[in-house]
Design a protein around this motif. Structure first.
Motif, PDB file in Angstrom:
ATOM      1  N   ASP A 182       0.807  -1.217   0.000  1.00 32.86           N
ATOM      2  CA  ASP A 182       0.000   0.000   0.000  1.00 32.86           C
ATOM      3  C   ASP A 182       0.841   1.268   0.000  1.00 32.86           C
ATOM      4  O   ASP A 182       0.304   2.376  -0.114  1.00 32.86           O
ATOM      5  CB  ASP A 182      -0.937   0.031   1.220  1.00 32.86           C
ATOM      6  CG  ASP A 182      -1.930  -1.123   1.214  1.00 32.86           C
ATOM      7  OD1 ASP A 182      -2.497  -1.402   0.154  1.00 32.86           O
ATOM      8  OD2 ASP A 182      -2.120  -1.753   2.269  1.00 32.86           O
ATOM      9  N   GLY A 230      -8.710   1.065  -2.918  1.00 32.97           N
ATOM     10  CA  GLY A 230      -7.640   1.156  -3.907  1.00 32.97           C
ATOM     11  C   GLY A 230      -7.853   2.315  -4.851  1.00 32.97           C
ATOM     12  O   GLY A 230      -7.546   3.473  -4.544  1.00 32.97           O
ATOM     13  N   ASN A 279     -10.359  -6.692  -4.720  1.00 30.56           N
ATOM     14  CA  ASN A 279      -9.712  -7.034  -5.986  1.00 30.56           C
ATOM     15  C   ASN A 279      -9.458  -8.543  -6.059  1.00 30.56           C
ATOM     16  O   ASN A 279      -9.875  -9.314  -5.195  1.00 30.56           O
ATOM     17  CB  ASN A 279      -8.420  -6.236  -6.165  1.00 30.56           C
ATOM     18  CG  ASN A 279      -7.405  -6.501  -5.070  1.00 30.56           C
ATOM     19  OD1 ASN A 279      -7.444  -7.516  -4.376  1.00 30.56           O
ATOM     20  ND2 ASN A 279      -6.465  -5.582  -4.898  1.00 30.56           N
TER      21      ASN A 279
END
Length: 440
Positions: free
Chosen positions: A58, A133, A225
């Motif tokens: 991240d 995201g 995801n």
């Protein structure tokens, strides 16, 4: 930009039709190989692994893994008034729909003295994943938390990725949505590592708050995801999951009465989620197909996330599908099993009643998917990738277990004792029959 698939004049089997239709190329199995070491690291190393993985994946090493209560309260205090009002209205509508979903317990008196009851029991603790995201989703907080609350779940935990622009905490609007719903246990953890933390539990320490412990949950829900989907596949059995949600998808079944600009706007709206998002139009009108192509090109070029939208619309997962008539169109959308299905035709309500496979159905020109994403009252966590053939969207049922309670008295058991023995002997399980005979 968006391709055409012409099915006119062709009679295809279900297998051939499914193979011909556009679909996102998502390889969950391949992602699982990358995810396995992440799950192992979190299971073995706890907080240290979570921080290292956040930094690696991240781009931020969170100072707080468990979000401090003050940060949750502060996010609500600073929330834009219009956004707060919108979230509050969403909560009201989603709660109204989901409050009606809880199934009723029942009792059946099979014979005198023979009773079977079924109770619906909420799971004890749930982990709710909220993505962060390419976009952040405070609406997903509502869609996950409200049905769990309406099911009667007592312990709820939210996990959402840390954000570099929020001091390593989840998005502030996500935190504010948690505050509105009374969720106090929130973690700045995203991706597969969040699924691992929720499934196995994790312990660690915070700079200011001392030791913390995230206990494992019973059920994990929420979209994500391909890596989140792979992680959920790998922990299924350790915990329950809602589904392996993949890239979002919209299918629109339309005839010549549909407004081309409405259809184009809806196709573009879903394409902005992700470059792998799927936008599919199924129509028997060549004129509408051409008009939608032109409108899509205009809208895709001018929208804020133009590059993402154009990639999604040009991908193999998106297409305009031409059919002979609406009967063939119904067969196509049923074979496709879309996450979101819009019906923009004459007699749209009647046609919607004939659809068998869709996560959610949006009927008529004034029920766009965007309405369901936020404020229809329905849930936007829905099956993707054709899973609508056998799976439902997130709801109160996702957090309930059916427990059957059997209560026979001596005479009721005696009445069927010989038949139980006969079946037990037929299955070569004589001790089963003896367990009944022992009572008499």
């Amino acid at each position: 930009m968006i391709s055409r698939l012409d099915l006119r004049g062709r009679t295809l089997s279900t297998r051939e039709l499914v193979a011909a239709l556009p679909r996102a190329e998502v390889d969950v199995s391949a992602a699982a190989h990358l995810v396995e070491p992440i799950l192992a690291a979190v299971r073995n190393e706890g907080a240290a692994a979570l921080r290292a993985l956040s930094e690696q994946l991240d781009g931020v090493r969170p100072r707080h893994l468990r979000v401090p209560a003050g940060a949750i309260a502060g996010a609500l205090e600073s929330l834009d008034a219009a956004v707060r009002a919108a979230l509050e209205e969403t909560i009201v509508r989603v709660r109204a729909v989901h409050a009606a979903q809880r199934p009723a317990d029942f009792t059946v008196d099979v014979a005198p003295g023979a009773r079977v009851r079924q109770r619906w029991v909420p799971v004890g603790r749930v982990g709710l994943y909220v993505p962060g995201g390419l976009a952040v989703y405070p609406s997903s907080v509502v869609m996950n938390v409200v049905p769990a609350q309406e099911a009667g779940v007592r312990s709820l935990v939210v996990a959402s990725p840390p954000q570099r622009d929020n001091d390593g905490l989840p998005n502030a609007t996500v935190l504010a949505a948690c505050a509105l719903l009374g969720v106090e246990e929130v973690y700045a953890v995203g991706g597969a590592q969040a699924v691992a933390m929720l499934a196995y539990g994790a312990a660690g320490s915070e700079p200011q708050d001392g030791e913390w412990l995230c206990e494992p949950v019973d059920v994990i829900t929420g979209p994500g995801n391909v890596y989140v989907a792979a992680a959920k596949r790998l922990v299924r059995g350790v915990v329950g999951i809602d589904a392996e949600a993949g890239p979002t998808e919209i299918a629109v079944l339309a005839d010549g009465t549909a407004d081309a600009d409405h259809v184009a706007a809806d196709l573009v709206s879903q394409a902005e989620h992700d470059p792998m998002a799927a936008s599919v139009l199924v129509t028997d009108s060549v004129e509408l197909a051409g008009a939608v192509e032109a409108k899509v090109a205009d809208r895709a070029a001018s929208t804020r996330h133009a590059a993402r939208v154009q990639t999604a619309l040009a991908g193999p997962q998106s297409a305009i599908v031409l059919v002979d008539d609406l009967e063939q169109g119904l067969a196509v959308v049923d074979a496709y099993g879309a996450e979101h299905l819009e019906i923009q035709t004459r007699d749209a309500s009647a046609i919607a009643e004939r659809v068998r496979s869709a996560g959610a159905i949006f009927v008529g020109p004034y029920s766009p998917v965007s309405l369901g994403d936020y404020m229809a009252g329905s849930n936007h966590v829905l099956p993707t990738g054709g899973c609508a053939h056998f799976a439902s969207g997130l709801g109160v049922h996702s957090f309930l277990k059916a427990v059957q309670v059997v209560e026979y008295d001596d005479s009721a058991l005696a009445e069927v004792a010989d038949r139980i023995v006969a079946l037990a002997d037929a299955e070569d399980l004589p001790a089963h029959g003896e367990a009944v005979r022992a009572r008499f």
